[in-house]
Design a protein around this motif. Sequence first.
Motif, PDB file in Angstrom:
ATOM      1  N   SER A  62       0.962  -1.185   0.002  1.00 31.80           N
ATOM      2  CA  SER A  62       0.051  -0.013  -0.105  1.00 31.80           C
ATOM      3  C   SER A  62       0.824   1.078   0.005  1.00 31.80           C
ATOM      4  N   ALA A  63       0.187   2.436  -0.256  1.00 35.00           N
ATOM      5  CA  ALA A  63       1.078   3.665  -0.450  1.00 35.00           C
ATOM      6  C   ALA A  63       1.609   3.886   0.894  1.00 35.00           C
ATOM      7  N   GLU A  64       0.648   3.777   2.070  1.00 37.61           N
ATOM      8  CA  GLU A  64       1.250   4.199   3.257  1.00 37.61           C
ATOM      9  C   GLU A  64       2.373   3.154   3.722  1.00 37.61           C
ATOM     10  N   ALA A  65       2.491   1.695   3.657  1.00 38.17           N
ATOM     11  CA  ALA A  65       3.222   0.885   3.724  1.00 38.17           C
ATOM     12  C   ALA A  65       4.603   1.605   3.007  1.00 38.17           C
ATOM     13  N   GLY A  97      15.298 -13.037   8.567  1.00 37.93           N
ATOM     14  CA  GLY A  97      15.849 -14.336   8.560  1.00 37.93           C
ATOM     15  C   GLY A  97      16.733 -14.662   9.723  1.00 37.93           C
ATOM     16  N   ASP A  98      17.385 -13.635  10.453  1.00 36.93           N
ATOM     17  CA  ASP A  98      18.320 -13.996  11.611  1.00 36.93           C
ATOM     18  C   ASP A  98      17.550 -13.894  12.724  1.00 36.93           C
ATOM     19  N   PRO A  99      17.418 -14.814  13.591  1.00 35.70           N
ATOM     20  CA  PRO A  99      16.625 -14.771  14.709  1.00 35.70           C
ATOM     21  C   PRO A  99      17.104 -13.805  15.743  1.00 35.70           C
ATOM     22  N   ARG A 100      18.202 -13.542  15.950  1.00 35.20           N
ATOM     23  CA  ARG A 100      18.610 -12.397  16.684  1.00 35.20           C
ATOM     24  C   ARG A 100      18.068 -10.914  16.361  1.00 35.20           C
ATOM     25  N   PHE A 101      18.044 -10.633  14.985  1.00 31.29           N
ATOM     26  CA  PHE A 101      17.493  -9.312  14.456  1.00 31.29           C
ATOM     27  C   PHE A 101      16.167  -9.411  14.816  1.00 31.29           C
ATOM     28  N   THR A 102      15.395 -10.614  14.514  1.00 32.80           N
ATOM     29  CA  THR A 102      13.863 -10.760  14.582  1.00 32.80           C
ATOM     30  C   THR A 102      13.475 -10.496  16.099  1.00 32.80           C
ATOM     31  N   LYS A 103      14.218 -11.034  16.770  1.00 35.54           N
ATOM     32  CA  LYS A 103      13.800 -10.713  18.348  1.00 35.54           C
ATOM     33  C   LYS A 103      13.902  -9.573  18.656  1.00 35.54           C
ATOM     34  N   THR A 104      14.959  -8.738  18.223  1.00 34.23           N
ATOM     35  CA  THR A 104      15.187  -7.401  18.676  1.00 34.23           C
ATOM     36  C   THR A 104      13.718  -6.594  18.216  1.00 34.23           C
ATOM     37  N   HIS A 105      13.460  -6.745  16.758  1.00 32.84           N
ATOM     38  CA  HIS A 105      12.272  -6.117  16.384  1.00 32.84           C
ATOM     39  C   HIS A 105      10.901  -6.408  17.135  1.00 32.84           C
ATOM     40  N   GLN A 106      10.785  -7.631  17.425  1.00 32.25           N
ATOM     41  CA  GLN A 106       9.689  -8.062  17.911  1.00 32.25           C
ATOM     42  C   GLN A 106       9.790  -7.573  19.272  1.00 32.25           C
ATOM     43  N   ASP A 107      10.810  -7.488  20.115  1.00 32.90           N
ATOM     44  CA  ASP A 107      10.763  -6.979  21.481  1.00 32.90           C
ATOM     45  C   ASP A 107      10.347  -5.473  21.479  1.00 32.90           C
ATOM     46  N   LEU A 108      10.759  -4.644  20.363  1.00 36.49           N
ATOM     47  CA  LEU A 108      10.201  -3.248  20.220  1.00 36.49           C
ATOM     48  C   LEU A 108       8.648  -3.264  19.759  1.00 36.49           C
ATOM     49  N   GLU A 109       8.308  -4.064  19.014  1.00 37.51           N
ATOM     50  CA  GLU A 109       7.007  -3.876  18.674  1.00 37.51           C
ATOM     51  C   GLU A 109       6.539  -5.377  18.120  1.00 37.51           C
ATOM     52  N   PRO A 110       5.613  -5.986  18.762  1.00 35.15           N
ATOM     53  CA  PRO A 110       5.374  -7.465  18.463  1.00 35.15           C
ATOM     54  C   PRO A 110       4.599  -7.703  17.277  1.00 35.15           C
ATOM     55  N   GLY A 111       4.970  -8.421  16.240  1.00 35.64           N
ATOM     56  CA  GLY A 111       3.964  -8.902  15.055  1.00 35.64           C
ATOM     57  C   GLY A 111       4.463  -8.506  13.887  1.00 35.64           C
ATOM     58  N   PRO A 112       5.098  -7.165  13.695  1.00 35.36           N
ATOM     59  CA  PRO A 112       5.116  -6.691  12.278  1.00 35.36           C
ATOM     60  C   PRO A 112       6.413  -6.941  11.596  1.00 35.36           C
ATOM     61  N   ALA A 113       7.235  -7.655  12.241  1.00 30.37           N
ATOM     62  CA  ALA A 113       8.665  -7.830  11.392  1.00 30.37           C
ATOM     63  C   ALA A 113       8.549  -8.196  10.024  1.00 30.37           C
ATOM     64  N   GLN A 114       7.611  -9.045   9.877  1.00 35.50           N
ATOM     65  CA  GLN A 114       7.541  -9.868   8.440  1.00 35.50           C
ATOM     66  C   GLN A 114       6.587  -8.886   7.615  1.00 35.50           C
ATOM     67  N   ASP A 118       8.168  -7.151   4.248  1.00 35.80           N
ATOM     68  CA  ASP A 118       7.443  -6.991   2.999  1.00 35.80           C
ATOM     69  C   ASP A 118       7.190  -5.564   2.316  1.00 35.80           C
ATOM     70  N   ALA A 119       6.881  -4.816   3.278  1.00 29.31           N
ATOM     71  CA  ALA A 119       6.877  -3.264   2.777  1.00 29.31           C
ATOM     72  C   ALA A 119       8.041  -2.917   2.128  1.00 29.31           C
ATOM     73  N   ILE A 120       9.266  -3.005   2.617  1.00 22.49           N
ATOM     74  CA  ILE A 120      10.582  -2.671   2.208  1.00 22.49           C
ATOM     75  C   ILE A 120      10.931  -3.312   0.738  1.00 22.49           C
ATOM     76  N   HIS A 121      10.353  -4.632   0.934  1.00 21.13           N
ATOM     77  CA  HIS A 121      10.403  -5.206  -0.682  1.00 21.13           C
ATOM     78  C   HIS A 121       9.510  -4.559  -1.689  1.00 21.13           C
ATOM     79  N   ALA A 122       8.313  -4.258  -1.154  1.00 16.53           N
ATOM     80  CA  ALA A 122       7.436  -3.720  -2.270  1.00 16.53           C
ATOM     81  C   ALA A 122       8.197  -2.319  -2.652  1.00 16.53           C
ATOM     82  N   HIS A 123       8.569  -1.460  -1.593  1.00 18.43           N
ATOM     83  CA  HIS A 123       9.119  -0.224  -1.947  1.00 18.43           C
ATOM     84  C   HIS A 123      10.414  -0.497  -2.775  1.00 18.43           C
ATOM     85  N   ALA A 124      11.391  -1.239  -2.610  1.00 17.56           N
ATOM     86  CA  ALA A 124      12.507  -1.665  -3.493  1.00 17.56           C
ATOM     87  C   ALA A 124      12.164  -1.865  -4.954  1.00 17.56           C
TER      88      ALA A 124
END
Length: 132
Positions: A62-65, A97-114, A118-124
């Motif tokens: 989406s445009a917002e993402a 892909g790296d569980p250490r990075f995923t955990k860091t992101h999930q600790d900040l904001e549960p749920g939206p890492a994937q 996907d939004a970054i891939h769509a933007h690229a």
Amino acid sequence: MDGRRPAAADERLTVGQVPERFGVTVRTLHHDDVGLLRPSERSAGGYRLCTEDDLLRLPADSAEAMEAAEAARRQIHERFYDLSPELHRALADMCVGDPRFTKTHQDLEPGPAQYVRDAIHAHAAHAARVAG
């Protein structure tokens, strides 16, 4: 992102509350026929209710993402190092892909890492189409 938070795991938002929380229009969300938002629950009064999972299924292209992805890329680019959309895509893959990075992101904001990945891939992909 811009400080708006998805619903907590046990929180339910009405379809009318979602645009207010996420800065999109009600009209944008009422495209059930194209699968933009499909609330999975109803209140006792018949209101459609959105769960965190429903909100995470909103399209990452989406445009917002994509605007949020570009804002994040620009922040890194301006403050730390040159960051092309392709390199940003690789960083997004690493964060999921790296569980250490995923955990860091999930600790900040549960749920939206994937979703962020996907939004970054769509933007690229969009940036590549525009550039070439």
